[in-house]
Write a protein that holds these residues in place. Structure first.
Motif, short mmCIF file in Angstrom:
data_model
loop_
_atom_site.label_atom_id
_atom_site.label_comp_id
_atom_site.label_asym_id
_atom_site.label_seq_id
_atom_site.Cartn_x
_atom_site.Cartn_y
_atom_site.Cartn_z
N PRO A 48 76.54 -37.11 -101.39
CA PRO A 48 76.74 -38.22 -100.59
C PRO A 48 76.58 -37.99 -99.17
N LEU A 49 76.36 -36.84 -98.64
CA LEU A 49 75.88 -36.69 -97.49
C LEU A 49 74.51 -36.94 -97.08
N PHE A 50 73.62 -36.93 -98.13
CA PHE A 50 72.20 -36.86 -97.66
C PHE A 50 71.55 -38.18 -97.10
N GLY A 51 70.76 -38.20 -95.99
CA GLY A 51 70.33 -39.14 -95.32
C GLY A 51 71.39 -39.94 -94.56
N LYS A 52 72.75 -39.62 -94.64
CA LYS A 52 73.63 -40.43 -93.83
C LYS A 52 74.33 -39.35 -92.88
N VAL A 53 75.13 -38.50 -93.28
CA VAL A 53 75.67 -37.48 -92.33
C VAL A 53 74.72 -36.37 -92.08
N CYS A 54 74.01 -36.04 -93.28
CA CYS A 54 73.08 -34.84 -93.19
C CYS A 54 71.49 -35.33 -92.97
N THR A 55 70.88 -35.05 -92.08
CA THR A 55 69.50 -35.55 -91.60
C THR A 55 68.76 -34.30 -90.94
N MET B 154 68.33 -28.93 -96.08
CA MET B 154 67.86 -30.05 -94.91
C MET B 154 67.15 -29.31 -94.02
N VAL B 155 67.48 -28.01 -93.54
CA VAL B 155 66.92 -27.47 -92.41
C VAL B 155 65.57 -26.98 -92.75
N SER B 156 65.50 -26.33 -93.72
CA SER B 156 64.16 -25.42 -93.77
C SER B 156 63.03 -26.34 -94.10
N GLY B 157 61.64 -26.16 -93.61
CA GLY B 157 60.42 -26.94 -94.03
C GLY B 157 60.19 -26.69 -95.37
N PHE C 91 62.83 -34.57 -99.88
CA PHE C 91 63.09 -35.79 -100.32
C PHE C 91 63.46 -36.77 -99.25
N TYR C 92 63.80 -36.32 -98.14
CA TYR C 92 63.99 -36.95 -96.87
C TYR C 92 62.78 -37.40 -96.40
N LYS C 93 61.92 -36.75 -96.21
CA LYS C 93 60.60 -37.08 -95.46
C LYS C 93 59.73 -37.84 -96.57
N TYR C 94 59.85 -37.66 -97.78
CA TYR C 94 59.02 -38.38 -98.72
C TYR C 94 59.37 -39.35 -99.41
N LYS C 95 60.82 -39.73 -99.62
CA LYS C 95 61.38 -40.65 -100.34
C LYS C 95 62.14 -41.57 -99.47
N LEU C 96 62.76 -41.16 -98.28
CA LEU C 96 63.33 -42.20 -97.53
C LEU C 96 62.50 -43.34 -96.64
#
Length: 348
Positions: A317-324, A333-336, A343-348
């Motif tokens: 539930p935090l993905f892309g909202k609270v956690c970026t 979410m930190v590590s390259g 998922f954040y880089k390629y799907k959002l």
């Protein structure tokens, strides 16, 4: 594409059998598979899941707490790779500790930390030793160099891990593993043959190009269709049967296996390292009498489940909202190399 790669692509695209789950253990594989568009060509009955192949991601919260204590309470200078600085601890990340006056120095190699200690004899310098078999030999070279130089202001906070028993902990989580290419350069392939023959665990070593990944996926499909445990080295131009004897030798010389905590997987027997007694003077936990610290990750963060393949980043539930990436709540979410960052880089 050559005929062999075209055939592999046909096998992957055309698969219509039972649902299969393949775990890409290596975080670099996760990112490359996204970048190359391979996920988009998979039929719905093949699911790729991301595993614990990112050393920053599997490093537990308590380790960050130890590093923060060394920096703020013991007055140590912390040398580390950049990714680790932003990983949340129970209360503070190293970046937040730096804002409170901690001295955090980002370096490019473990040997840089030795050089820094030599150039700053009035500072107690601690290298944050995090990594798998790929980078662990360099950490071993660093501590040997510090011993040769007689440095008394240098130590390491070890959290190096090796994958062998992690595969056992993940047994049953996937139909086959895409084994990490870089790690396999050091380990060789005998571990995977043991997993196949003695544990019934299947997998394929692969590289990072599109043709290599497609070939590996095709082997996984054909192997699963046969119904017997299998292993194939699909990265023979880099990975050999024997791996790197010299790399393993320096690890064995300076480090000894211990039970180790992995984020999301708990304590896995004999899956981590500590410095051998001959190098105990460079063990930061002993040198600074650190207490045992049990970290407390954010309970809303599902990084642990992501690392086990129990959920995707998007199901948190935090993905892309609270956690970026700008404001990470979890290590993935930190590590390259983290699954959440991919998922954040390629799907959002």
């Amino acid at each position: 594409m050559g005929n062999a790669v075209e055939k592999a692509a046909e096998i992957v695209r055309g698969y219509d059998g039972r649902p299969l789950r393949f775990m890409e253990v290596c975080g670099t594989h996760t990112h490359e598979i996204f970048r190359l568009g391979i996920r988009n060509m998979l039929p719905p009955n093949i699911r790729l899941i991301s595993g614990p192949g990112c050393p920053v991601c599997v490093t537990p919260t308590g380790y960050i707490d130890e590093a923060v204590m060394l920096a703020l309470e013991k007055g140590c200078t912390i040398c580390t790779f950049g990714d680790l600085v932003r990983v949340p601890g129970s209360d503070l990340s190293l970046a937040e500790a730096r804002a409170k006056g901690a001295k955090i120095v980002m370096v490019y190699s473990p040997l840089d930390s030795v050089e820094y200690a030599e150039e700053h004899p009035d500072e107690q310098v601690v290298w944050l030793a995090v990594g798998f078999e790929t980078t662990t030999p360099a950490t071993c070279v660093a501590v040997k160099k510090a011993k040769e130089k007689g440095l008394t202001n240098y130590s390491q906070l070890t959290a190096n891990k090796f994958m062998d028993n992690a595969y056992l902990a993940l047994k049953g989580s996937a139909d086959a593993f895409l084994y990490p290419g870089h790690v396999s350069v050091v380990t060789g392939t005998s571990i995977y043959e043991h997993l196949r023959d003695d544990e019934g665990i299947s997998g394929v070593v692969t590289g990072f190009t599109g043709p290599e990944v497609l070939t590996a996926l095709a082997y996984c499909i054909r192997g699963c269709e046969k119904g017997e445990p299998f292993f194939k080295n699909c990265y023979p131009r880099v990975v050999t049967d024997e791996g790197s004897p010299s790399g393993r030798a320096i690890i064995a010389e300076t480090l000894e296996p211990v039970d180790s905590e992995w984020r999301g997987l708990g304590v896995i027997p004999q899956s981590g390292y500590r410095l051998r007694e001959e190098y105990a003077e460079f063990d930061a936990r002993k040198k600074f009498s650190l207490p045992v610290i049990k970290g407390h990750p954010n309970p809303a963060c599902r990084c642990g489940e992501v690392l086990q393949g129990k959920c995707t980043p998007e199901e948190c539930p935090l993905f892309g909202k609270v956690c970026t990436p700008e404001h990470p709540v979890g290590a993935c979410m930190v590590s390259g190399e983290g699954a959440c960052s991919a998922f954040y880089k390629y799907k959002l």
